[in-house]
Each structure stands twice: as structure tokens, then as C-alpha cells.
Scaffold this motif. Structure first.
Motif, PDB file in Angstrom:
ATOM      1  N   THR A 154      23.596 -92.991  49.061  1.00 27.19           N
ATOM      2  CA  THR A 154      23.613 -92.936  47.597  1.00 27.19           C
ATOM      3  C   THR A 154      22.869 -91.696  47.126  1.00 27.19           C
ATOM      4  N   LEU A 155      23.549 -90.881  46.317  1.00 23.28           N
ATOM      5  CA  LEU A 155      22.944 -89.677  45.757  1.00 23.28           C
ATOM      6  C   LEU A 155      23.125 -89.719  44.244  1.00 23.28           C
ATOM      7  N   VAL A 156      22.017 -89.596  43.510  1.00 28.67           N
ATOM      8  CA  VAL A 156      22.045 -89.662  42.050  1.00 28.67           C
ATOM      9  C   VAL A 156      21.512 -88.355  41.475  1.00 28.67           C
ATOM     10  N   VAL A 157      22.383 -87.626  40.757  1.00 28.22           N
ATOM     11  CA  VAL A 157      21.978 -86.351  40.135  1.00 28.22           C
ATOM     12  C   VAL A 157      22.421 -86.301  38.673  1.00 28.22           C
ATOM     13  N   PHE A 208      28.156 -91.711  44.547  1.00 26.90           N
ATOM     14  CA  PHE A 208      27.698 -90.415  44.054  1.00 26.90           C
ATOM     15  C   PHE A 208      27.702 -90.436  42.527  1.00 26.90           C
ATOM     16  N   PHE A 209      26.522 -90.238  41.942  1.00 30.66           N
ATOM     17  CA  PHE A 209      26.346 -90.254  40.497  1.00 30.66           C
ATOM     18  C   PHE A 209      26.056 -88.835  40.011  1.00 30.66           C
ATOM     19  N   SER A 210      26.958 -88.280  39.220  1.00 27.51           N
ATOM     20  CA  SER A 210      26.758 -86.915  38.718  1.00 27.51           C
ATOM     21  C   SER A 210      27.185 -86.798  37.254  1.00 27.51           C
ATOM     22  N   GLU A 211      26.902 -87.826  36.481  1.00 25.82           N
ATOM     23  CA  GLU A 211      27.264 -87.826  35.071  1.00 25.82           C
ATOM     24  C   GLU A 211      26.342 -86.914  34.268  1.00 25.82           C
TER      25      GLU A 211
END
Length: 246
Positions: free
Chosen positions: A134-137, A159-162
């Protein structure tokens, strides 16, 4: 000299909102520590923490880690493994502008990395995290993400890139194991970018809303045309036949 005998069996420790600037916690003092919460302090250096070999969760949210995470003091040899058993690392809200110098390659067990609400313009530095799931940016200033930003044998599931400035989605082709992809509120305007989803056979959920292309086309239909196995789009459950049937 304070008596530290009672700390030998301590597994969880929380020291938050204390205006701490430096930390020096060693294995000799806390040999069994597994979870350390240092949120909302003023920490800029992590000297001493790397010796906590049983540490699995480290929260440094809302600190001042800044451009690079200082582990060793001057003239000290960098250990081969910084956090040998660290699984979860929170570095959100730290005014981080670059991941260079964080030495993620020396954290072999890292699976969950939280980097939201920083000043990142790219994610160069995480490609060495083979086990990352899990990668949150979210909420950074990222404009471009490339396939090379991820290890060729990566294990990314979410993958969170909002809320960034991303225009192209070709990087997702490297994320062959991904199940959840969040790219809403970016700068994707070309509807052909959605075609990149076609290779993501495990993808079940995606967010797209808030990108320019959503104003001009039915992005639900585009996404399902690219990958009919999708089950949630923008937080809503979808039935493919409702969008694909003429």
C-alpha cells in the motif's frame, strides 16, 4: 539515572504533542518495542530508532522530517538494515519534498507507506521497496509518475494518488497485482489514458472523478470498456451491463 527496567517488556509506546525535536530510543532501553507513535511533534532526526529491531509500526505524522530522514549521526556508518522488521511507516504531513535519502531499500519488510499531505513532486525512491503493498501519496504536487518508479516485481495492491497534478496513467501497467487504484482529482484529460487499465486483471476498484476528462465523457463506461472486472468506480458499486449495453 532513571530506572528503565520496567521498559524491557514494553511493546507499544505513544509520545504525541510534546514538541519533541530529537529522539534517541535504543534497543538497550526498549528491546521489545513493536509500535511507536510520535505524531505531532517537531522531530527532524531519527537517530537511535533504527536499533529497535522488533519495531513494526512507526508513526511520524505531523513532524518536521523534511527533505531527508536523518538516521545516523555524523561520521557514523549507515547500518545495512535500518528497520529490519518495520512493516508500517507514517510520514504524512512532514513537508517532505523528495524521497531521496530515505533509504527505503534498507527496510526489507516495509508493506504500508503513508506519504500524503507533503510537497512531493515525484515518487522516485520507492522503487526499491519490493514488498510494498500500500502506497499513499494523496495531496502532494506530483506531476509525473513513470513505470520505472516501481520495482519490476512490485507487490502494490493499493495505490492512492488523489489530489495531485498527474496527466498520464501509463505507469499503472507496471502495477500488475493492483486491486485498488485512486487517481481522482488530478489532471487526466485524454480519455485514451483509461485504456491503460486494460492490463490490470486484478483491479476491482478505481476513482477517476475530478479529472478533466470526466466533464466531457462517460468515464464509467470508458473504465468498464477497458476492464470489465471493475466493481467499484468513484465509491459506487457498478454493474458492467448497465454501462456497456447499448
Amino acid at each position: 539515572m532513571p530506572n528503565v527496567g520496567n521498559l524491557q517488556n514494553l511493546k507499544q509506546l505513544s509520545i504525541t504533542n510534546c514538541a519533541i525535536k530529537k529522539v534517541n530510543l535504543t534497543e538497550e532501553v526498549l528491546p521489545n518495542l513493536e509500535s511507536l507513535d510520535l505524531r505531532q511533534n517537531q522531530i527532524t532526526t531519527l537517530w537511535g530508532l533504527h536499533s529497535l529491531i522488533k519495531l513494526q509500526t512507526l508513526s511520524l505524522s505531523h513532524n518536521q522530517v523534511g527533505k531527508s530522514m536523518t538516521i545516523c549521526q555524523k561520521d557514523t556508518v549507515m547500518p545495512k538494515l535500518l528497520f529490519p522488521n518495520l512493516i508500517t511507516l507514517f510520514l504524512d504531513h512532514n513537508d517532505i519534498r523528495s524521497l531521496a535519502g530515505f533509504n527505503f531499500e534498507n527496510m526489507p519488510m516495509l508493506k504500508y507507506l503513508f506519504l500524503q499531505h507533503n510537497e512531493l513532486q515525484d515518487i522516485n525512491g520507492v522503487q526499491s521497496c519490493v514488498g510494498l503493498e500500500t502506497l499513499v501519496v494523496d495531496h502532494n504536487k506530483i506531476q509525473v509518475i513513470t513505470e520505472e518508479d516501481f520495482h519490476s516485481d512490485n507487490n502494490i495492491r493499493s495505490f492512492f494518488s488523489e489530489y495531485n497534478k498527474i496527466k498520464f496513467l501509463n505507469f499503472v501497467r507496471r502495477l500488475t497485482k493492483i486491486e485498488k487504484l485512486f487517481v481522482s482529482n488530478n489532471k487526466v484529460s485524454d480519455k485514451d489514458q483509461i485504456k491503460n487499465l486494460g492490463t490490470l486483471k486484478r483491479l476491482k476498484e478505481i476513482t477517476i472523478l475530478g479529472n478533466p476528462l470526466c466533464k466531457r465523457t462517460n468515464h464509467y463506461k470508458l473504465a468498464l470498456q477497458a476492464l470489465v472486472t471493475l466493481r467499484r468506480i468513484d465509491g459506487h458499486s457498478v454493474i458492467p451491463k448497465d454501462y456497456l449495453d447499448d
